[in-house]
Motif scaffolding. Structure first.
Motif, mmCIF file in Angstrom:
data_model
loop_
_atom_site.group_PDB
_atom_site.id
_atom_site.type_symbol
_atom_site.label_atom_id
_atom_site.label_comp_id
_atom_site.label_asym_id
_atom_site.label_seq_id
_atom_site.Cartn_x
_atom_site.Cartn_y
_atom_site.Cartn_z
ATOM 1 N N GLY A 182 -52.692 10.125 -16.722
ATOM 2 C CA GLY A 182 -52.374 9.109 -15.724
ATOM 3 C C GLY A 182 -52.282 7.750 -16.398
ATOM 4 N N THR A 183 -51.640 6.810 -15.740
ATOM 5 C CA THR A 183 -51.513 5.469 -16.325
ATOM 6 C C THR A 183 -52.846 4.710 -16.298
ATOM 7 N N LEU A 184 -53.808 5.218 -15.502
ATOM 8 C CA LEU A 184 -55.092 4.513 -15.392
ATOM 9 C C LEU A 184 -56.247 5.358 -15.941
ATOM 10 N N ASP A 185 -55.936 6.308 -16.800
ATOM 11 C CA ASP A 185 -56.992 7.155 -17.384
ATOM 12 C C ASP A 185 -58.058 6.283 -18.045
ATOM 13 N N GLY A 186 -59.303 6.586 -17.759
ATOM 14 C CA GLY A 186 -60.413 5.870 -18.395
ATOM 15 C C GLY A 186 -60.796 4.581 -17.692
ATOM 16 N N LYS A 187 -59.996 4.131 -16.734
ATOM 17 C CA LYS A 187 -60.292 2.866 -16.053
ATOM 18 C C LYS A 187 -61.260 3.107 -14.888
ATOM 19 N N SER A 192 -55.475 9.007 -8.401
ATOM 20 C CA SER A 192 -54.457 9.991 -8.804
ATOM 21 C C SER A 192 -53.860 9.636 -10.162
ATOM 22 N N GLU A 193 -54.001 8.373 -10.557
ATOM 23 C CA GLU A 193 -53.518 7.942 -11.879
ATOM 24 C C GLU A 193 -54.641 7.936 -12.909
ATOM 25 N N GLY A 194 -55.793 8.478 -12.528
ATOM 26 C CA GLY A 194 -56.858 8.680 -13.524
ATOM 27 C C GLY A 194 -58.039 7.738 -13.428
ATOM 28 N N ALA A 195 -57.967 6.715 -12.556
ATOM 29 C CA ALA A 195 -59.105 5.795 -12.451
ATOM 30 C C ALA A 195 -60.272 6.463 -11.724
ATOM 31 N N ARG A 196 -61.489 6.125 -12.148
ATOM 32 C CA ARG A 196 -62.672 6.512 -11.384
ATOM 33 C C ARG A 196 -62.917 5.371 -10.399
ATOM 34 N N VAL A 197 -63.196 5.706 -9.158
ATOM 35 C CA VAL A 197 -63.150 4.688 -8.104
ATOM 36 C C VAL A 197 -64.472 4.566 -7.355
ATOM 37 N N VAL A 198 -64.920 3.334 -7.153
ATOM 38 C CA VAL A 198 -66.039 3.067 -6.239
ATOM 39 C C VAL A 198 -65.422 2.732 -4.889
ATOM 40 N N VAL A 199 -65.736 3.596 -3.918
ATOM 41 C CA VAL A 199 -65.159 3.488 -2.572
ATOM 42 C C VAL A 199 -66.167 2.777 -1.674
ATOM 43 N N ASN A 200 -65.710 1.747 -0.996
ATOM 44 C CA ASN A 200 -66.599 1.029 -0.064
ATOM 45 C C ASN A 200 -66.063 1.133 1.361
ATOM 46 N N ASP A 201 -66.973 1.216 2.294
ATOM 47 C CA ASP A 201 -66.630 1.110 3.709
ATOM 48 C C ASP A 201 -67.876 0.657 4.453
ATOM 49 N N LEU A 202 -67.669 0.095 5.614
ATOM 50 C CA LEU A 202 -68.798 -0.257 6.482
ATOM 51 C C LEU A 202 -69.622 0.971 6.835
ATOM 52 N N ASP A 203 -68.906 2.077 7.068
ATOM 53 C CA ASP A 203 -69.558 3.306 7.538
ATOM 54 C C ASP A 203 -69.559 4.373 6.449
ATOM 55 N N LYS A 204 -70.609 5.187 6.478
ATOM 56 C CA LYS A 204 -70.779 6.220 5.448
ATOM 57 C C LYS A 204 -69.709 7.319 5.539
ATOM 58 N N GLU A 205 -69.415 7.732 6.753
ATOM 59 C CA GLU A 205 -68.545 8.903 6.923
ATOM 60 C C GLU A 205 -67.135 8.702 6.328
ATOM 61 N N PRO A 206 -66.443 7.601 6.669
ATOM 62 C CA PRO A 206 -65.110 7.437 6.057
ATOM 63 C C PRO A 206 -65.174 7.226 4.537
ATOM 64 N N ALA A 207 -66.234 6.570 4.064
ATOM 65 C CA ALA A 207 -66.357 6.382 2.603
ATOM 66 C C ALA A 207 -66.531 7.739 1.930
ATOM 67 N N ASP A 208 -67.420 8.565 2.491
ATOM 68 C CA ASP A 208 -67.658 9.894 1.911
ATOM 69 C C ASP A 208 -66.388 10.745 1.959
ATOM 70 N N GLN A 209 -65.609 10.564 3.025
ATOM 71 C CA GLN A 209 -64.368 11.343 3.156
ATOM 72 C C GLN A 209 -63.377 10.984 2.044
ATOM 73 N N THR A 210 -63.223 9.678 1.785
ATOM 74 C CA THR A 210 -62.299 9.272 0.707
ATOM 75 C C THR A 210 -62.792 9.817 -0.633
#
Ligand code: NAP
Length: 267
Positions: free
Chosen positions: A2-7, A28-46
């Motif tokens: 991916g273009t973002l591998d390792g990021k 999908s381009e390889g980045a590892r992502v910290v997902v934030n949301d007000l609520d736990k359920e939608p964050a966990d879903q992403t």
């Protein structure tokens, strides 16, 4: 590859809507992502959807407006994934009314969630960025709006916050050039999310951050909006995420301090 591998990326408000699509695209381009949301359920879903597609992500639940949130958000990236390369300030909502009816609380809340929270996240990131120089460029994308760029009826608070994000973007691009960080903004027009969902009810509301917030466009207004957009329709969250991604790759390393208007050529 991916273009973002390792990021490593942090994306505020990525449980739903545009933020969710940004998180999925970066992952999908390889980045590892910290997902934030007000609520736990939608964050966990992403997070679950990213993992199911073969990526890696972790949730950091809470309001971006909370004291201490920015430090926790940054630390989740640096401690879980040992890095911080892409920051997307996306979380937020609208709380509209004409100026004579707008309360101080309404003004402060919207300025806080969009502008102050983004400022705090960027301020919290600076020590790590300074202490950990990279060969490649890091990326910041602040999500603005055509309301901030051109103004919009009933949105003095939101337009001021989103215009402020453009000013902050241009300033940080100057301050952080020496760290090899590109800082840009994307100002969306009409993107179809729950904020702008077409609804028959003129008074549709949602509880966001403990408040009843009016959401949605009635079908007449939505049809009118589509008529005046030269591309003939609202944008999708996937298309919105694509424009943010442009600023996250190493192909845009000499683009900084810009605000890209993504509105189907509406204005
Ligand atoms: P959305 O579908 O309502 O998604 C917003 C996301 O932000 C949700 O996941 C929401 O969490 C989260 N959020 C809201 N307040 C938060 C807070 N205090 N702390 C953490 N997360 C919070 O809205 P959207 O249309 O995707 O909007 C995303 C961004 O694009 C916003 O900055 C918006 O102003 C901007 N924008 C949108 C449009 C458009 O036409 N849609 C146009 C211009 C700009 P919950 O789900 O838990 O509430």
């Amino acid at each position: 590859m991916g273009t973002l591998d390792g990021k490593v990326a942090i994306v505020s408000g990525s449980g739903r809507g545009i933020g969710r699509e940004i998180a999925l695209k970066l992952a999908s381009e390889g980045a590892r992502v910290v997902v934030n949301d007000l609520d736990k359920e939608p964050a966990d879903q992403t997070v679950a959807d990213i993992k199911a597609a073969g990526g890696d992500a972790v949730a950091c639940v809470g309001s971006v407006s909370e004291d201490g949130f920015a430090e926790r958000f940054v630390a989740t990236a640096t401690e879980t994934f040992s890095g911080l390369d892409i920051i997307v300030n996306n979380a937020g909502y609208t709380w509209d009314t004409v100026i004579q009816k707008m309360t101080d609380e309404q003004w402060d809340t919207i300025l806080d969630v969009h502008l102050k929270a983004s400022f705090r996240i960027l301020r919290a990131a600076q020590p790590y960025i300074k202490a950990n120089p990279t060969e490649y460029h890091r990326k910041v994308v602040n999500i603005s709006s055509t309301s901030g760029y051109y103004g919009n009826l009933g949105q003095a608070n939101y337009a001021a916050a989103k215009a402020g994000m453009i000013g902050m973007t241009k300033t940080l691009a100057k301050e952080w050039g020496r760290y090899k960080v590109n800082v840009n903004a994307v100002a969306f027009g009409f993107i179809l999310t729950r904020m702008t969902e077409v609804t028959a009810a003129d008074n549709a509301t949602l509880e966001i951050d403990g408040r009843e917030i009016k959401v949605g466009l009635n079908p007449e207004k939505a049809a009118m909006a589509s008529k005046i957009i030269p591309l003939g329709r609202a944008g999708t969250p996937v298309e919105a995420a694509g424009s943010v991604y442009l600023f996250c790759t190493q192909d845009s390393n000499y683009v900084s301090g810009q605000c890209l208007v993504v509105d189907g050529a509406r204005v």
